[in-house]
Scaffold this motif. Sequence first.
Motif, PDB file in Angstrom:
ATOM      1  N   ARG A 162       0.826  -1.210   0.000  1.00 37.91           N
ATOM      2  CA  ARG A 162       0.000   0.000   0.000  1.00 37.91           C
ATOM      3  C   ARG A 162       0.864   1.265   0.000  1.00 37.91           C
ATOM      4  O   ARG A 162       0.542   2.243  -0.678  1.00 37.91           O
ATOM      5  N   LEU A 163       1.959   1.240   0.759  1.00 37.97           N
ATOM      6  CA  LEU A 163       2.832   2.408   0.800  1.00 37.97           C
ATOM      7  C   LEU A 163       3.397   2.722  -0.586  1.00 37.97           C
ATOM      8  O   LEU A 163       3.459   3.888  -1.001  1.00 37.97           O
ATOM      9  N   LYS A 164       3.842   1.695  -1.290  1.00 41.14           N
ATOM     10  CA  LYS A 164       4.363   1.911  -2.637  1.00 41.14           C
ATOM     11  C   LYS A 164       3.276   2.457  -3.558  1.00 41.14           C
ATOM     12  O   LYS A 164       3.536   3.309  -4.414  1.00 41.14           O
ATOM     13  N   LEU A 165       2.045   1.976  -3.375  1.00 42.43           N
ATOM     14  CA  LEU A 165       0.935   2.497  -4.164  1.00 42.43           C
ATOM     15  C   LEU A 165       0.701   3.969  -3.851  1.00 42.43           C
ATOM     16  O   LEU A 165       0.530   4.796  -4.762  1.00 42.43           O
ATOM     17  N   TYR A 166       0.706   4.345  -2.556  1.00 39.11           N
ATOM     18  CA  TYR A 166       0.467   5.740  -2.186  1.00 39.11           C
ATOM     19  C   TYR A 166       1.535   6.654  -2.786  1.00 39.11           C
ATOM     20  O   TYR A 166       1.232   7.762  -3.256  1.00 39.11           O
ATOM     21  N   LEU A 167       2.794   6.208  -2.748  1.00 32.18           N
ATOM     22  CA  LEU A 167       3.858   7.026  -3.321  1.00 32.18           C
ATOM     23  C   LEU A 167       3.705   7.153  -4.837  1.00 32.18           C
ATOM     24  O   LEU A 167       3.988   8.205  -5.423  1.00 32.18           O
ATOM     25  N   THR A 168       3.247   6.071  -5.483  1.00 35.19           N
ATOM     26  CA  THR A 168       2.984   6.133  -6.920  1.00 35.19           C
ATOM     27  C   THR A 168       1.862   7.127  -7.221  1.00 35.19           C
ATOM     28  O   THR A 168       1.946   7.921  -8.163  1.00 35.19           O
ATOM     29  N   VAL A 169       0.798   7.089  -6.400  1.00 33.43           N
ATOM     30  CA  VAL A 169      -0.314   8.031  -6.577  1.00 33.43           C
ATOM     31  C   VAL A 169       0.172   9.463  -6.386  1.00 33.43           C
ATOM     32  O   VAL A 169      -0.204  10.370  -7.147  1.00 33.43           O
ATOM     33  N   LEU A 170       1.050   9.683  -5.395  1.00 31.94           N
ATOM     34  CA  LEU A 170       1.573  11.024  -5.153  1.00 31.94           C
ATOM     35  C   LEU A 170       2.396  11.510  -6.344  1.00 31.94           C
ATOM     36  O   LEU A 170       2.281  12.666  -6.774  1.00 31.94           O
ATOM     37  N   GLN A 171       3.220  10.633  -6.888  1.00 33.80           N
ATOM     38  CA  GLN A 171       4.009  11.012  -8.060  1.00 33.80           C
ATOM     39  C   GLN A 171       3.114  11.264  -9.271  1.00 33.80           C
ATOM     40  O   GLN A 171       3.359  12.186 -10.062  1.00 33.80           O
ATOM     41  N   ALA A 172       2.083  10.446  -9.421  1.00 31.62           N
ATOM     42  CA  ALA A 172       1.153  10.647 -10.530  1.00 31.62           C
ATOM     43  C   ALA A 172       0.422  11.977 -10.389  1.00 31.62           C
ATOM     44  O   ALA A 172       0.156  12.669 -11.380  1.00 31.62           O
TER      45      ALA A 172
END
Length: 678
Positions: free
Chosen positions: A35-45
């Motif tokens: 989930r953390l990796k997903l959140y960081l991906t969403v933030l970068q997106a």
Amino acid sequence: MEKQDAVASLDQASPGLSSLLQPSRVRAALKANDRLKLYLTVLQAAAAHARAPRDVSLDLTREIAAAGIGVREDADWLHDLPTTASLQGDTVQLPDLAKLAQRLHDDLATMARPLVEGPSADDALATRVAHWQDHLGHLRAPALNGPALAALTHGQRDHGDSLHLTVMDLHKALNRLAARLATDTIEGAHAWQLADDGSDTARIAAFMRGLNRTRALKLEHPGLDTAATRDGKRLLIQNDIGTNDAHVLVIQVDTGTRKPVITLTYSDLHRQRFAFFQQQLAEVGADWTDTGARATTGLNDGAAYHVGTARFEAKGEAQLAQQLEGIGERIVFLIDWNRARKRLLPFVDKEAAIAVLVAAAKQRSGHMAWLSAGGERLVWNAMAAQGAGVFRLGDRLDEVLGDQAARDFLVEVLALAHRAVQHQQPVALVADETRALLARRLQGRRGEFDLLEEHAGLCHALAQGLRDALVHGNERDAEACARLAARAKTWERQADHLVMRARAQAERQPQWQALARLIERSDDVADALEEACFVLSLNADHFSEARNNDGHHEHHHHWGAEVRETLTALANTVLIATQDHVKALAVARTLGETSDGADHDEFLAASWRVLQAERQCDELLRTARRALAHECRKHADAVALTLGNELAAAVEQASDALLALSYGLRERGFHRIEAGSA
């Protein structure tokens, strides 16, 4: 009550039972990592969308599903969050930043819990986690400037710590903890809490078969540790790849569906390596998300962060095992991949360097043995050993060998290093073999006869096109002649390109100067024939215009039979001479120690036929001029006389150039014969 809560309550009464809690905590931590990796991906997106709002929004559906976000409202929120971002000055405005920060805060605590609590807590990690939890707790304003965004997402260690780096270090520490907690070892993989029916064992064993098949290619480099556990209906397999690179991959095998499905999540700071791994897994049947759109340049001081999810669908357990085995077999090639790519760049271009690594992976030799044996020094030393007459300071390998030959040579060098490791041979032997291999490649490289034969082929095409046009009476067809003139110009330009290559080679290597002189003579042939094709098109235009202006006398506005026959014979003689030149070149290639009298006779016969053709063309030129003069006096057509004469002269000039070329080739042939008999 959850199992981990039950164990926790027992621990209050019986200290020591907390070890039972660790496997479930590790499993929860690994899910939090997803989930953390997903959140960081969403933030970068979101940052990418704010900077380029007109670009197509990313589809994060697979990543959200792979991270286990099962609540529909949460999944929709994460999917739509990037589109709410905007840019004000240098600051990214994100209305739900506080909510996202809270999710990061909570899952960071869950992920860190097995590592920062208990008697074996890692104090350094605990300090970093506490720092980022405090940092996230203060993210209440819906805005992030560039440094604040980089502090959360960057992945470069020389730029200081970040939340992203902390999460990756926690992940590696979790893998090490999982190895200690493992209740079973399956072909080298640390595993615990697997399916009761034993089905997970075969799946893990399949992955490890592939991994172990190529594991030795990493030599002494650390990495490839594997951990596996079950989470409900999913088998989780994790591999740390190489500890020198901050990236891991997670494999989920979903056995709760009608057909088993593998979902692989992979992230990498290096775009080229990510694309390489995509290509590798495509061979196993991977269906990747559009990872290219997720590369958010502008973050990480220009270093892109690439993440993607690959999906594999299997028809049954047999195919599932094949896919897991294929994935495991290819992971080793990621270790030190970028270092190997950079060390190939002094010899070939970027595309070729990647092609070399792809080929080395395909033949299962890899690049680590080459790096261990000296890497680029092996090639530099081999080039230097060939002498200054072959390579000059600053020469690149592909400039001398040619693009494909340079690639093939480097692939073979990587294979040499691999075989040396397999047979425990010394590095000095690899260096000697590389030197000898380069010497053989230089002997068989694209040499003088290759270039001459290619140029001769273009001359033949020009002569063939001109002769055929005359045979078919195309001097009366303006469109057909225009097409021929266009093709002839293209062939002539290709011939010029070969001349330029020969001259460049002669500048670097004096022994190629004889080639440059020969190919320049050959180019005189091409120039004359291209000119003849052009003049023929002018003739056709003239005849066409005359017909249009005087339709009652259409039969007057083309050549008579004698002119056509003579010009056709002239063009045909030159065509046959180009064919004899091609034959002479083919024989000349073989002249030397192994050639015999029959080869010598055949070479000389072809050369003399070119000489005879030139004499025939002299006579045919005079015949053509007489016929043209007679024809044009009859019809008072000065333009036809001038253009016809220029056409005949251009064809005859091609025969003169062929004669000069034949004399030069004959001298070259005698030199090879004499050198072979010395």
